[in-house]
Scaffold this active site. Structure first.
Site, short mmCIF file in Angstrom:
data_model
loop_
_atom_site.label_atom_id
_atom_site.label_comp_id
_atom_site.label_asym_id
_atom_site.label_seq_id
_atom_site.Cartn_x
_atom_site.Cartn_y
_atom_site.Cartn_z
N LYS A 233 -85.04 -110.04 20.82
CA LYS A 233 -84.47 -111.40 20.84
C LYS A 233 -82.96 -111.31 20.99
O LYS A 233 -82.35 -110.25 20.83
CB LYS A 233 -84.84 -112.14 19.55
CG LYS A 233 -84.29 -111.50 18.28
CD LYS A 233 -84.75 -112.26 17.05
CE LYS A 233 -84.22 -111.59 15.78
NZ LYS A 233 -84.62 -112.33 14.56
N TYR B 113 -50.31 -112.52 13.40
CA TYR B 113 -50.39 -113.86 12.84
C TYR B 113 -50.54 -113.81 11.32
O TYR B 113 -51.30 -113.01 10.77
CB TYR B 113 -51.60 -114.60 13.41
CG TYR B 113 -51.45 -115.04 14.84
CD1 TYR B 113 -50.48 -115.97 15.23
CD2 TYR B 113 -52.29 -114.53 15.82
CE1 TYR B 113 -50.36 -116.37 16.54
CE2 TYR B 113 -52.19 -114.93 17.15
CZ TYR B 113 -51.22 -115.85 17.50
OH TYR B 113 -51.11 -116.26 18.81
#
Length: 378
Positions: free
Chosen positions: A46, A274
């Site tokens: 999957k 950041y």
């Protein structure tokens, strides 16, 4: 040229991991003296084979007895790719129209509610639809609770007598197979109580159950196991001591690397990235790597998340940004622009290490590899 980042998908390692599962199941059967049918292995593919690609999975898992998915469209795609053996739809069909796809692809489906049984009864099919009756053994997601199993079974058996379905047996899913044996004792006892009176096939064990509790896979009745994450070189137990992927003989199926595109000299007290989440405690050498969260590398990766440069371990220093991440290479004397940084997989840290440092699980990270990352298939 394209950005200097590359993911390598190893079908050889995927094939190896499937062989490890088969050997483990056979070893337990031999050691326990259990007589009866060997377990069939339905590889779980999957989510585009956990990010590794359906085409690769068809080749790598050629020796599996079947493939398992949740996406109805994947059934047709796998047939187009040449898969001729069994297909299993793990979550069952979502609407009545899906039954025609099951009929056309001759796929097996889970049945987990009475509405699905009613839809099967009303469907116009060319062949009996193969079904597993799904039992809720404690996960409390999909499946019939114990008191409704007999009624559901009888309804499916009636449809079988009418030629609408072929009832293969029972399936379920452990909620805590990655824990110790006592964690699955109650659901395992429930499943045995419900199914012992039937001579039907069982389809129960996921990767964790196969690796930790193979006694639930080696049975005296026909059964199917459903290995997933372990086929891609990750342990469902993560980084537990003595239960890493390497401890189980698994090899990484996906490796990610990217090149250094800049090197900064940072003085003590200066910060990187950041939010200034990393501040140098001494003069440091910071390498900028061409990989970020838009490529699928987890933004949540903390300072200290391992990478490998020139065969030497280094660590993330500063917040991962969209297209770049930064690593502390102060201790690596010969590092230079253009050097490959191995972010996970072969030659790098395991995917489970990266996941552990990121507050994630390996499944998420593998499935999140972005389309913009060039792939090499081996």
């Amino acid at each position: 040229m394209t950005r200097p980042i590359q993911a390598t998908i190893s079908s050889a390692n995927m094939r190896h991991n499937l062989e490890q599962v088969a050997r483990r199941l056979q070893y337990f059967r031999d050691e326990s003296g259990i007589q009866g049918p060997d377990s069939q292995i339905f590889a779980v593919v999957k989510a585009n084979a956990y990010g590794h690609g359906l085409a690769t999975a068809v080749q790598a898992f050629a020796q599996a007895d079947g493939l398992s998915v949740i996406e109805i469209e994947a059934l047709s795609r796998l047939r187009e790719l040449g898969w001729q053996k069994s297909l299993l739809l793990l979550e069952g069909f979502f609407e009545a129209a899906d039954i025609q796809v099951l009929d056309r692809t001759r796929a097996i489906t889970a049945v987990h509610n009475f509405e699905q049984i009613q839809q099967l009864a009303q469907a116009q099919v060319q062949h009996p639809i193969q079904v597993f009756l799904k039992i809720n053994s404690g996960m409390n997601r999909l499946g019939f609770v114990a008191k409704n199993v007999d009624r559901a079974y009888q309804q499916l058996q009636q449809l079988q007598n009418q030629g609408q379905v072929q009832l293969l047996g029972f399936m379920s899913h452990f909620a805590n197979a990655d824990a110790q044996l006592q964690a699955i004792a109650e659901p395992w006892a429930l499943l045995q109580k419900i199914t012992d009176d039937y001579d039907d096939m069982l389809c129960i064990c996921n990767s964790a159950a196969i690796l930790r509790h193979p006694q639930c896979s080696a049975l005296q009745k026909a059964n199917i196991v459903r290995p997933g994450i372990c086929l891609y070189g990750s342990s469902p137990m993560g980084m537990l001591e003595h239960e890493t992927a390497a401890d189980y003989g698994l090899k990484p199926a996906m490796s990610l690397k990217a090149k250094i595109i800049e090197i900064q000299e940072v003085d003590a007290g200066q910060s990187v990235g950041y939010g200034s989440t990393f501040t140098a405690q001494h003069k440091s050498k910071i390498a900028v790597v061409a990989c970020g969260y838009a490529d699928g590398y987890p933004r949540s990766a903390a300072n200290g998340t391992p990478v490998v440069v020139n065969g030497v371990r280094a660590a993330i220093a500063g917040r991962v940004s969209m297209d770049m991440l930064t690593i502390d290479v102060t201790h690596i004397a010969d590092v230079q622009l253009g050097d490959w940084v191995y972010l996970w997989g072969e030659n790098g840290p395991s995917i489970d290490e990266v996941a552990a440092h990121s507050g994630r699980i390996s499944y998420e990270i593998l499935c999140a590899l972005a389309n913009r990352v060039p792939r090499v298939y081996e």
